[in-house]
Design a protein around this motif. Structure first.
Motif: not given
Length: 445
Positions: A51-63
């Motif tokens: 039930g917790l929200y998780v923040r995921v950071q992905v590098n190098g994504m297209p604009c």
């Protein structure tokens, strides 16, 4: 002791109830213990709770992904193993979906959903023969599995696959074209295609013949030395060696029997087919929301021809034509005179003069004796008299029939005259009665 502690007694599940109650007590104890801590410290002790929200950071994504991000469009995040980041040959076992209307064709682009990836590739279908050879198929079987080789990302064995031909949303009917599973990874399967080479003989010496038009160089002939040949008439043979005379690629071959110049020799061979190295990832997440269903990849040759209005070229060899075979005239059989002397009389050639009347020429001449000639003459005279009597009888009968028709015609004329006279009298009497009736009617009035 095991039976007494874990087995059910009297329909009750004592072990399961005790185990469930123990877990409930432990969960209550943990909640009371970590209730006063903040979320970060609590996550370090017991991990992330459901039930917790998780923040995921992905590098190098297209604009484009950020610009056209649609929160209402679900995105599934997954991870790849180190071995799955390579590109190679993937072998699958596929089957055309039973609801798909058309069969699938080799070298047509397909959009595959394989593992965590969606990509477009060119596929080759094949089937394994009893000798282990993978034979190329032009189309997928109707109700049977077949092998499929593609160039794409390496995927673990046993991963499911789903294939569609287009992502457009306006396609009517069922869109899933095929389903399958990964068999092997990073292994190029040798797919063979059947090839038939044909050639024509230009010199024949008894059972040997020189053939041209099958190969283009003596090096190709050297590769096929010892291969089995066959002619259209069914005579088997073998390729021997290349010859210098004639066209490049001519060779000498031996056969079981003497062949003719009109024969065509052919060789059945197999040659490997390369899998096209085409891998095009589906980039629908980089498009605006209204264009996600309009993604277009590689088009088939049929689609390009329809768009540009190009008609298929007609192969003249595939058209039906009237077979025009020239009549072959063979030389008549001539027996040498020296050989005729030694032949018996029944086998000697008979010289017969040609007569104008074919019927008379086919009959056998009969020489009669004097008595037979007199009998034949007498029978001929009797036959002519009989024919003359029949002719006279026929003439008398025709004359008699003509007179009868004439009499019947005169009688019909008389009958018609009497009928008219009687009809006139009847009409006269009817007129008198009608006039008398009108006269009485006037008197009454």
């Amino acid at each position: 002791m095991f039976d007494s502690e874990y087995d059910q007694k009297d329909g009750t599940n004592a072990f399961y109830d005790d185990w469930k109650e123990e877990l409930q007590q432990q969960a209550t104890l943990n909640r009371e213990e970590f209730e006063g801590l903040d979320d970060e410290s609590r996550a370090q002790y017991e991990g992330l709770r459901p039930g917790l929200y998780v923040r995921v950071q992905v590098n190098g994504m297209p604009c484009e992904f950020v610009e056209h991000f649609d929160p209402s469009y679900p995105i599934i995040i997954g991870g790849l193993l180190h071995s799955e980041q390579n590109i190679g040959y993937v072998n699958l076992r596929v089957k055309k979906h039973r609801w798909h209307k058309k069969i699938l064709k080799s070298r047509d682009p397909l959009i595959l959903s394989l593992g965590w990836r969606r990509f477009q590739t060119v596929v080759l279908y094949s089937i394994q023969d009893h000798n282990g050879r993978h034979r190329l198929l032009k189309y997928t079987p109707e109700h049977m599995h077949c092998d499929c080789t593609v160039w794409g990302p390496i995927t673990p064995q046993g991963t499911g696959m789903l294939a569609v031909q287009t992502l457009a949303g306006n396609v009517p009917g069922f869109r899933v074209a095929a389903t399958g599973v990964v068999l092997e990874q990073d292994k190029s399967m040798t797919i063979m295609k059947k090839l038939k080479l044909t050639g024509t003989p230009y010199k024949i010496y008894k059972r040997s013949a020189f053939i041209q038009g099958m190969f283009t160089s003596s090096l190709e002939v050297a590769k096929f030395e010892g291969s089995s040949l066959r002619t259209v008439s069914g005579i088997r043979g073998q390729i021997k060696k290349a010859v210098r005379e004639g066209q490049p690629g001519s060779f000498r071959a031996t056969f079981e029997d003497k062949i003719k110049l009109s024969d065509i020799a052919f060789v059945r061979t197999w040659y490997p087919v390369e899998v096209p190295q085409f891998y095009n990832p589906v980039t629908t997440l980089l498009l605006p929301p209204d264009e996600k269903t309009k993604w277009l990849g590689m088009k088939t040759l049929g689609q390009l021809k329809r768009e540009r209005g190009v008609k298929a070229t007609v192969n003249q060899d595939n058209l039906y034509k009237d077979v025009d075979r020239k009549a072959r005239h063979f030389k008549p059989l001539t027996v040498p005179k020296d050989l005729q002397k030694n032949l018996p009389f029944k086998d000697k050639p008979k010289v017969v003069r040609k007569k104008k009347d074919e019927v008379q020429s086919g009959r056998i001449a009969v020489v009669r004796e004097p008595k037979e000639r007199k009998v034949a003459q007498l029978m001929g005279t009797v036959r002519k008299l009989h024919e003359a009597k029949l002719e006279q009888k026929k003439e008398r009968m025709q004359k008699k029939v003509g007179e009868h028709h004439k009499r019947m015609g005169d009688r019909e004329v008389e009958v018609e005259i009497k009928r008219k006279r009687r009809r006139k009298e009847v009409y006269r009497e009817m007129g008198k009665k009608a006039a008398k009736g009108q006269k009485n009617l006037r008197k009454d009035q």
